[in-house]
Scaffold this active site. Structure first.
Site, short mmCIF file in Angstrom:
data_model
loop_
_atom_site.label_atom_id
_atom_site.label_comp_id
_atom_site.label_asym_id
_atom_site.label_seq_id
_atom_site.Cartn_x
_atom_site.Cartn_y
_atom_site.Cartn_z
N CYS A 142 0.77 -1.33 0.07
CA CYS A 142 0.05 0.05 0.05
C CYS A 142 0.68 1.37 -0.11
O CYS A 142 1.90 1.06 -0.78
CB CYS A 142 -1.02 -0.01 1.24
SG CYS A 142 -0.21 -0.17 2.77
N ARG A 143 0.67 2.30 0.84
CA ARG A 143 1.34 3.42 0.71
C ARG A 143 2.48 3.36 2.04
O ARG A 143 3.84 3.63 1.56
CB ARG A 143 0.45 4.75 1.02
CG ARG A 143 1.55 5.77 1.27
CD ARG A 143 0.55 7.20 1.75
NE ARG A 143 1.28 8.38 2.32
CZ ARG A 143 1.81 8.31 3.41
NH1 ARG A 143 1.53 7.62 4.48
NH2 ARG A 143 2.44 9.52 3.71
#
Length: 184
Positions: A142-143
């Site tokens: 993800c981030r």
């Protein structure tokens, strides 16, 4: 058992000491003839099925965290894509606009659970690629690593068994790639 018998016989002044052991032994005989403390009652098929289901759930939760894959191992997977491995970006579409890791596909975390419940045809129509099999290697990112951990949990609850979590995610990936570019 003995304590209750002793208290009961001590309260009755009319009973003699010789009677008390007979009362105790009769209760012991009665207990042994009907049910021993070590004997366990047989479980019904429903109870056995419930126990098996709970054990299966416990096994799923026992090692709840997916294996974390470091950048170096993840880099190899991105450079040598394989149909046996899915790299799944679980960021939202407005975040994916910033860029994606090579050979990754996007399934936002907000729709992941529903996506994994879709049949293969619906999944392919909605996402544009084949649905991973439950035994295939699936790497989530993800981030920053929080949503990829959640995605790993969702996949595990849906029967996926070969899950990796790239916790470094997009932030580590871009930092390492920028370092490589700056050193050239």
């Amino acid at each position: 058992m003995f304590r209750g018998t002793f208290i009961r016989t001590a309260k009755t002044a009319t009973r003699s000491f010789a009677v008390r052991p007979a009362i105790v032994s009769l209760k012991a005989v009665r207990l042994n003839s009907t049910q021993t403390p070590s004997a366990k009652p047989q479980k019904t098929p429903e109870e056995l099925a419930r126990k098996a289901a709970l054990e299966k759930q416990d096994n799923l939760q026992r090692d709840w965290d997916a294996k974390v894959i470091p950048y170096e191992e993840f880099l190899v997977k991105t450079q040598n894509p394989s149909p046996d491995t899915y790299i799944i970006d679980v960021r939202e579409p407005d975040e994916v606009i910033q860029g994606m890791i090579p050979s990754a596909v996007n399934i936002p975390l907000t729709v992941l659970a529903n996506a994994l419940h879709m049949d293969r045809k619906q999944f392919a129509e909605k996402f544009g690629f084949e649905k991973p099999r439950t035994s295939q290697e699936v790497v989530f990112y993800c981030r920053s690593g929080k949503r990829s951990t959640s995605a790993s949990d969702v996949a595990k609850r849906n029967g996926y068994t070969n899950i990796l979590n790239y916790k470094g995610s997009w932030l580590e990936w871009t930092a390492k790639e920028n370092e490589k570019a700056a050193s050239k």
